[in-house]
Design a protein around this motif. Structure first.
Motif, short mmCIF file in Angstrom:
data_model
loop_
_atom_site.label_atom_id
_atom_site.label_comp_id
_atom_site.label_asym_id
_atom_site.label_seq_id
_atom_site.Cartn_x
_atom_site.Cartn_y
_atom_site.Cartn_z
N ALA A 1 0.73 -1.23 -0.01
CA ALA A 1 -0.20 -0.03 -0.03
C ALA A 1 0.93 0.95 0.03
CB ALA A 1 -1.10 -0.17 1.30
N GLY A 2 2.06 1.39 0.83
CA GLY A 2 2.67 2.36 1.09
C GLY A 2 3.67 2.86 -0.56
N PHE A 3 3.89 1.51 -1.11
CA PHE A 3 4.63 1.62 -2.31
C PHE A 3 3.58 2.19 -3.42
CE2 PHE A 3 6.20 -0.70 -6.27
CZ PHE A 3 7.23 -0.06 -6.37
N LEU A 4 2.55 1.73 -3.35
CA LEU A 4 1.65 2.42 -4.53
C LEU A 4 1.27 3.86 -4.11
CD1 LEU A 4 -0.99 -0.73 -4.48
CD2 LEU A 4 0.57 0.17 -6.38
N ARG A 5 1.28 4.12 -2.86
CA ARG A 5 0.83 5.59 -2.56
C ARG A 5 1.82 6.57 -2.84
NH1 ARG A 5 -1.50 3.39 2.15
NH2 ARG A 5 0.41 3.74 3.36
N ARG A 6 3.06 5.89 -2.91
CA ARG A 6 4.42 6.59 -3.12
C ARG A 6 4.46 6.83 -4.85
NH1 ARG A 6 6.56 3.37 0.83
NH2 ARG A 6 7.85 2.21 -0.73
N GLY A 7 3.69 6.32 -5.65
CA GLY A 7 3.69 6.38 -7.01
C GLY A 7 4.28 5.10 -7.64
N GLY A 8 4.61 3.99 -6.97
CA GLY A 8 5.19 2.68 -7.47
C GLY A 8 4.15 2.01 -8.34
N LYS A 9 4.70 1.34 -9.31
CA LYS A 9 3.77 0.66 -10.35
C LYS A 9 4.18 -0.98 -9.73
CE LYS A 9 3.04 4.38 -12.53
NZ LYS A 9 1.73 4.87 -12.54
N MET A 10 3.21 -1.72 -10.40
CA MET A 10 3.35 -3.18 -10.28
C MET A 10 3.31 -3.85 -11.60
SD MET A 10 3.95 -3.86 -6.95
CE MET A 10 3.79 -5.47 -6.85
N ALA A 11 4.28 -4.88 -11.76
CA ALA A 11 4.09 -5.59 -13.08
C ALA A 11 3.57 -7.03 -12.40
CB ALA A 11 5.45 -5.93 -13.51
N ASP B 1 -9.92 -8.32 -4.44
CA ASP B 1 -10.87 -8.52 -3.23
C ASP B 1 -9.96 -8.74 -1.88
OD1 ASP B 1 -13.12 -8.02 -4.78
OD2 ASP B 1 -13.75 -10.31 -4.93
N GLU B 2 -9.11 -9.65 -1.96
CA GLU B 2 -8.31 -9.89 -0.66
C GLU B 2 -7.51 -8.69 -0.45
OE1 GLU B 2 -6.33 -11.82 2.24
OE2 GLU B 2 -7.96 -12.45 1.21
N LEU B 3 -6.87 -7.92 -1.44
CA LEU B 3 -6.17 -6.62 -1.13
C LEU B 3 -7.01 -5.74 -0.52
CD1 LEU B 3 -3.59 -6.64 -4.05
CD2 LEU B 3 -3.09 -7.37 -1.75
N THR B 4 -8.24 -5.60 -1.12
CA THR B 4 -9.19 -4.62 -0.34
C THR B 4 -9.17 -4.97 1.10
OG1 THR B 4 -10.21 -4.24 -2.56
CG2 THR B 4 -11.36 -3.53 -0.51
N ARG B 5 -9.52 -6.11 1.55
CA ARG B 5 -9.88 -6.53 2.84
C ARG B 5 -8.52 -6.28 3.53
NH1 ARG B 5 -12.71 -10.83 0.22
NH2 ARG B 5 -10.77 -12.16 0.17
N ARG B 6 -7.51 -6.33 3.03
CA ARG B 6 -6.43 -5.83 4.00
C ARG B 6 -5.91 -4.28 3.87
NH1 ARG B 6 -3.13 -10.16 5.35
NH2 ARG B 6 -4.06 -12.38 4.62
N GLY B 7 -6.73 -3.46 3.10
CA GLY B 7 -6.71 -1.93 3.40
C GLY B 7 -5.99 -1.30 2.38
N ILE B 8 -5.84 -2.07 1.07
CA ILE B 8 -5.18 -1.59 -0.14
C ILE B 8 -6.41 -0.99 -0.99
CG2 ILE B 8 -4.17 -2.14 -2.25
CD1 ILE B 8 -2.32 -3.91 -0.64
N ASP B 9 -6.29 -0.02 -1.66
CA ASP B 9 -7.27 0.79 -2.56
C ASP B 9 -6.86 0.10 -3.92
OD1 ASP B 9 -8.50 2.06 -4.59
OD2 ASP B 9 -7.48 3.99 -3.86
N SER B 10 -7.72 -1.08 -4.29
CA SER B 10 -7.58 -1.92 -5.55
C SER B 10 -7.68 -1.00 -6.77
CB SER B 10 -8.73 -3.22 -5.50
OG SER B 10 -9.83 -2.54 -5.50
N ALA B 11 -8.53 0.08 -6.77
CA ALA B 11 -8.54 0.89 -7.84
C ALA B 11 -7.28 1.69 -8.15
CB ALA B 11 -9.62 1.96 -7.63
N LEU B 12 -6.34 1.89 -7.04
CA LEU B 12 -5.19 2.36 -7.19
C LEU B 12 -4.18 1.42 -7.98
CD1 LEU B 12 -3.18 4.89 -6.88
CD2 LEU B 12 -2.69 4.13 -4.29
N LEU B 13 -4.26 0.20 -7.48
CA LEU B 13 -3.62 -0.81 -8.32
C LEU B 13 -3.93 -1.09 -9.56
CD1 LEU B 13 -1.64 -3.34 -8.14
CD2 LEU B 13 -3.72 -4.60 -7.44
N ARG B 14 -5.00 -1.17 -9.94
CA ARG B 14 -5.34 -1.15 -11.30
C ARG B 14 -4.99 -0.20 -12.19
NH1 ARG B 14 -10.53 -4.72 -11.26
NH2 ARG B 14 -10.99 -4.91 -8.80
N LYS B 15 -4.90 0.97 -11.86
CA LYS B 15 -4.17 2.30 -12.42
C LYS B 15 -2.85 2.14 -12.69
CE LYS B 15 -6.14 5.75 -10.08
NZ LYS B 15 -6.61 6.83 -9.70
N ASN B 16 -2.19 1.46 -11.88
CA ASN B 16 -0.74 1.50 -11.73
C ASN B 16 -0.14 0.11 -11.76
OD1 ASN B 16 0.02 4.18 -10.93
ND2 ASN B 16 -1.60 3.81 -9.72
#
Length: 354
Positions: free
Chosen positions: A269-279, A306-321
């Motif tokens: 979550a912190g990595f995504l909030r800092r602007g990090g991307k995931m492959a 869904d699992e990440l959302t349950r763990r407090g991650i913004d899945s919409a942010l993941l999808r964009k990155n």
């Protein structure tokens, strides 16, 4: 504007072909927006994971390549000191940007035939390209494979590790500069699956600090060129190692090792909030791929979100990155399976991010 649009894909690098153009055509079909240049280790041993980016050390006589074995540092030879001095002189000349200083490290010959063919035919095959992806073998993984004269992995020897990291850094910089001539954003993956051994009982003297320092040297050099940098690990690792590095992207096998990533949700979550991307390597590079379709891949991805959302991650942010990728390279797979995997990637891209 963000540097990667949603619903894009790239690959790890290796393909099981004997012909570069055949590989490039497959890449163009599956990954038209963020293509990678092909490595063909089945065609040329020089394109193998361990030896490809240490060619300068072989040419300078610091490494000896024995039949069917990994390279060995030649430290027992009487002229070792002279050879190391010569290497560092060449490295310093390169660092100081002296004329012609890149020649001893040039990415030429059979080891980089795939990149040369890719560059030569880029405009023909990739008219939709928004960026281009390269790759360099990681210092820990290579350093555990290359041995000293006593059969000990060179990564454990500070002097030999320093030579190796300097060599890989120069090779990565030269690759990035070459790809930048295409006039598009450049992304370089440092492929270092050996990170999973940190903390293992079989490698108790392997330290997180040494691995992180080696990676950081390459990351800093590449980012100094304005290049985006990712690290790929296709095994389950302590992802905080990568979260703590100044990376632009983290690449992982989301098919087999998602649970380990989910358990470190705070770091992700912190990595995504800092602007990090995931492959997101959710297309398996194994026989399991025959059982998958774009629909089943999307269903798995939704379950993971869904699992990440349950763990407090913004899945919409993941999808964009995120970028879609195969979970690893395909160079050791049967051709039909590799083609099926790239076909899955193509179908996933066509359908966009769910």
């Amino acid at each position: 504007m963000d540097w990667i649009k949603p619903g894009r894909a790239t690959g790890l690098g290796s393909l099981p072909y004997q012909d570069e153009l055949t590989a490039i055509k497959l890449i163009a079909k599956a990954m038209p927006h963020w293509p990678h240049w092909p490595q063909l280790p089945a065609k040329m041993p020089e394109q193998g994971f361990v030896v490809q980016y240490v060619q300068p050390l072989i040419k300078m006589g610091l490494l000896a390549v024995q039949s069917l074995k990994e390279p060995v540092f030649c430290r027992g030879e009487t002229d070792w000191d002279a050879k190391t001095a010569d290497f560092y002189e060449k490295y310093l000349a390169f660092s100081n940007d002296e004329p012609g200083a890149g020649q001893p490290f040039a990415l030429t010959g059979e080891a980089f035939a795939g990149m040369e063919t890719f560059m030569e035919h880029f405009s023909r095959f990739f008219p939709q390209a928004e960026g281009v992806k390269g790759h360099v073998s990681g210092p820990l993984t290579v350093g555990l494979q290359i041995k000293d004269e006593w059969g000990k992995a060179c990564f454990y020897d500070e002097a030999l590790r320093d030579i190796l990291v300097h060599c890989l850094t120069v090779e990565a910089v030269l690759e990035a500069k070459r790809l930048k001539t295409l006039g598009l954003p450049v992304l370089i993956f440092i492929d270092d699956p050996g990170l999973f051994l940190i903390g293992a009982s079989t490698h108790i003297t392997l330290t997180r600090q040494d691995a992180s320092t080696a990676l950081a040297a390459i990351i800093k050099a590449l980012q100094g060129l304005g290049v985006k940098v990712g690290v790929h690990a296709c095994a389950g690792i302590d992802w905080s190692i990568l979260f703590d590095l100044p990376l632009d992207l983290i690449s992982f096998d989301a098919y087999h090792y998602f649970t380990g990533m989910a358990l470190q949700a705070d770091g992700l979550a912190g990595f995504l909030r800092r602007g990090g991307k995931m492959a997101w390597g959710l297309i398996p590079t194994s026989e399991e791929a025959w059982q998958e379709t774009a629909d089943t891949i999307f269903a798995k991805f939704q379950e993971q979100c869904d699992e990440l959302t349950r763990r407090g991650i913004d899945s919409a942010l993941l999808r964009k990155n995120m970028l879609w990728t195969p979970s690893c390279g395909t160079g050791a797979l049967p051709v039909a399976l590799a083609e099926h995997i790239y076909d899955l990637v193509e179908k996933v891209v066509e359908n966009g991010v769910p």
